[in-house]
Design a protein around this motif. Structure first.
Motif, PDB file in Angstrom:
ATOM      1  N   ILE A  51      14.974  21.944  48.056  1.00  0.00           N
ATOM      2  CA  ILE A  51      13.693  21.271  47.862  1.00  0.00           C
ATOM      3  C   ILE A  51      13.398  20.528  49.153  1.00  0.00           C
ATOM      4  O   ILE A  51      13.992  19.480  49.435  1.00  0.00           O
ATOM      5  CB  ILE A  51      13.760  20.297  46.665  1.00  0.00           C
ATOM      6  CG1 ILE A  51      14.367  21.002  45.447  1.00  0.00           C
ATOM      7  CG2 ILE A  51      12.371  19.738  46.353  1.00  0.00           C
ATOM      8  CD1 ILE A  51      14.824  20.068  44.343  1.00  0.00           C
ATOM      9  N   GLU A  52      12.548  21.080  49.959  1.00  0.00           N
ATOM     10  CA  GLU A  52      12.322  20.545  51.315  1.00  0.00           C
ATOM     11  C   GLU A  52      10.946  20.987  51.802  1.00  0.00           C
ATOM     12  O   GLU A  52      10.629  22.168  51.768  1.00  0.00           O
ATOM     13  CB  GLU A  52      13.435  21.083  52.228  1.00  0.00           C
ATOM     14  CG  GLU A  52      13.253  20.842  53.707  1.00  0.00           C
ATOM     15  CD  GLU A  52      13.278  19.375  54.077  1.00  0.00           C
ATOM     16  OE1 GLU A  52      12.183  18.826  54.325  1.00  0.00           O
ATOM     17  OE2 GLU A  52      14.372  18.769  54.093  1.00  0.00           O
ATOM     18  N   ASP A  53      10.120  20.047  52.243  1.00  0.00           N
ATOM     19  CA  ASP A  53       8.767  20.425  52.681  1.00  0.00           C
ATOM     20  C   ASP A  53       8.683  20.679  54.181  1.00  0.00           C
ATOM     21  O   ASP A  53       7.672  21.167  54.673  1.00  0.00           O
ATOM     22  CB  ASP A  53       7.751  19.362  52.262  1.00  0.00           C
ATOM     23  CG  ASP A  53       8.045  18.018  52.910  1.00  0.00           C
ATOM     24  OD1 ASP A  53       9.227  17.669  53.030  1.00  0.00           O
ATOM     25  OD2 ASP A  53       7.091  17.325  53.293  1.00  0.00           O
ATOM     26  N   ASP A  54       9.729  20.368  54.917  1.00  0.00           N
ATOM     27  CA  ASP A  54       9.743  20.674  56.343  1.00  0.00           C
ATOM     28  C   ASP A  54      10.199  22.136  56.507  1.00  0.00           C
ATOM     29  O   ASP A  54      11.356  22.464  56.252  1.00  0.00           O
ATOM     30  CB  ASP A  54      10.700  19.719  57.064  1.00  0.00           C
ATOM     31  CG  ASP A  54      10.737  19.944  58.569  1.00  0.00           C
ATOM     32  OD1 ASP A  54      10.763  21.120  59.001  1.00  0.00           O
ATOM     33  OD2 ASP A  54      10.730  18.947  59.302  1.00  0.00           O
ATOM     34  N   LEU A  78      18.147  18.261  48.058  1.00  0.00           N
ATOM     35  CA  LEU A  78      16.875  17.589  47.832  1.00  0.00           C
ATOM     36  C   LEU A  78      16.479  16.656  48.967  1.00  0.00           C
ATOM     37  O   LEU A  78      17.242  15.763  49.346  1.00  0.00           O
ATOM     38  CB  LEU A  78      16.986  16.787  46.520  1.00  0.00           C
ATOM     39  CG  LEU A  78      15.856  15.831  46.180  1.00  0.00           C
ATOM     40  CD1 LEU A  78      14.584  16.604  45.822  1.00  0.00           C
ATOM     41  CD2 LEU A  78      16.250  14.913  45.019  1.00  0.00           C
ATOM     42  N   ASP A  79      15.276  16.862  49.471  1.00  0.00           N
ATOM     43  CA  ASP A  79      14.663  15.938  50.428  1.00  0.00           C
ATOM     44  C   ASP A  79      13.952  14.860  49.600  1.00  0.00           C
ATOM     45  O   ASP A  79      13.411  15.156  48.538  1.00  0.00           O
ATOM     46  CB  ASP A  79      13.662  16.740  51.282  1.00  0.00           C
ATOM     47  CG  ASP A  79      12.868  15.841  52.226  1.00  0.00           C
ATOM     48  OD1 ASP A  79      13.395  14.795  52.644  1.00  0.00           O
ATOM     49  OD2 ASP A  79      11.728  16.210  52.540  1.00  0.00           O
ATOM     50  N   LEU A  80      13.957  13.611  50.065  1.00  0.00           N
ATOM     51  CA  LEU A  80      13.313  12.557  49.259  1.00  0.00           C
ATOM     52  C   LEU A  80      11.815  12.445  49.534  1.00  0.00           C
ATOM     53  O   LEU A  80      11.023  12.147  48.646  1.00  0.00           O
ATOM     54  CB  LEU A  80      13.987  11.205  49.507  1.00  0.00           C
ATOM     55  CG  LEU A  80      15.434  11.055  49.013  1.00  0.00           C
ATOM     56  CD1 LEU A  80      15.927   9.643  49.274  1.00  0.00           C
ATOM     57  CD2 LEU A  80      15.565  11.400  47.538  1.00  0.00           C
ATOM     58  N   GLY A  81      11.418  12.694  50.781  1.00  0.00           N
ATOM     59  CA  GLY A  81      10.005  12.577  51.125  1.00  0.00           C
ATOM     60  C   GLY A  81       9.264  13.882  50.887  1.00  0.00           C
ATOM     61  O   GLY A  81       9.178  14.724  51.776  1.00  0.00           O
ATOM     62  N   LEU A  82       8.748  14.064  49.685  1.00  0.00           N
ATOM     63  CA  LEU A  82       8.048  15.309  49.331  1.00  0.00           C
ATOM     64  C   LEU A  82       6.549  15.033  49.246  1.00  0.00           C
ATOM     65  O   LEU A  82       6.137  13.900  48.999  1.00  0.00           O
ATOM     66  CB  LEU A  82       8.576  15.843  47.994  1.00  0.00           C
ATOM     67  CG  LEU A  82      10.062  16.209  47.982  1.00  0.00           C
ATOM     68  CD1 LEU A  82      10.544  16.466  46.565  1.00  0.00           C
ATOM     69  CD2 LEU A  82      10.324  17.432  48.868  1.00  0.00           C
TER      70      LEU A  82
HETATM   71 CA    CA Z   1      10.051  15.600  53.787  1.00  0.00          CA
END
Ligand code: CA
Length: 231
Positions: A10-13, A54-58
């Motif tokens: 789970i990562e938006d980068d 999991l990335d926290l900043g989504l």
């Molecule tokens: Ca992020």
């Protein structure tokens, strides 16, 4: 045939996400990826991944909320990979039920090592853990008799010391925060504080550690909590 482990990323980068996926593929893992919290929660239900990164900043929600959702129905290992390096963020994520925390920027080798630890734990405890006994070096615990032995000699434990030790052993390798331990041992109501915990931990260590200045079993994670050594 060996089990194929599925890992949810789970990562938006995009760059980081692709980098992790490539490395996982090389290591022989299956992976699923998403860039949003909402989709991640759906994928958890639908695919039941073995390990979650999991990335926290989504973009759509805070990763902490994702942990909360996942923990309502699954106890699969969650490894947080986040640029947030404050101790309070780490504690929050661990308190919500994350198993591990890696700060960005990170070395892929380190993340892969943490994934291997998570997978080893799954291999050892495929279902709910029901241990009858535990043994490591000179320490042995007989859970059915609630007895603890050092070099085969039974030692006296108070109920709280026994509960503390059992809790740490059941979660070995995982950092338990002061809050998690206080809640598990004393419950919500009683006014146990971290100082109390330190005192109990000191007496417990004197009973089971041969060298309390260099503990073999119970490791202090400074400012965060305690961990029972897996080595
Ligand atoms: Ca992020």
């Amino acid at each position: 045939m060996e089990k194929e482990w599925t890992i949810l990323i789970i990562e938006d980068d995009k760059y980081i996400s692709n980098f992790i996926c490539m490395s996982l593929k090389q290591e022989g893992y299956r992976y699923i990826k998403t860039s949003t919290g909402r989709e991640a929660i759906g994928l958890c239900y639908a695919n039941n991944p073995d390990v979650i990164i999991l990335d926290l900043g989504l973009p759509d929600m805070d990763g902490i909320q994702v942990i909360e959702h996942i923990r309502s129905h699954s106890d699969k290992p969650i490894i947080v990979v986040s640029a947030r390096q404050e101790e309070s963020e780490k504690i929050r994520a661990l308190d919500m039920g994350a198993d591990d925390y890696v700060v960005k920027p990170f070395y892929m080798g380190e993340l892969l090592a943490r994934i291997r630890v998570a997978v080893r734990k799954l291999e050892k405890n495929p279902g709910v853990e029901m241990m009858e006994s535990f043994e490591k070096d000179y320490l042995r615990i007989d859970f059915s008799k609630r007895s603890v032995y050092i070099d085969d000699r039974e030692i006296h434990m108070t109920p709280i010391e026994y509960k503390l030790l059992a809790l740490l052993v059941m979660n070995r390798g995982k950092v338990l925060t002061h809050n998690q331990i206080l809640k598990k041992i004393w419950g919500y109501e009683e006014g146990a504080d971290a100082n109390n915990l330190r005192v109990f931990m000191a007496t417990l260590r004197r009973k089971i550690e041969k060298d309390t200045t260099n503990p073999r079993f119970i490791i202090t994670e400074v400012g965060v909590g305690y961990r029972f050594s897996e080595e």
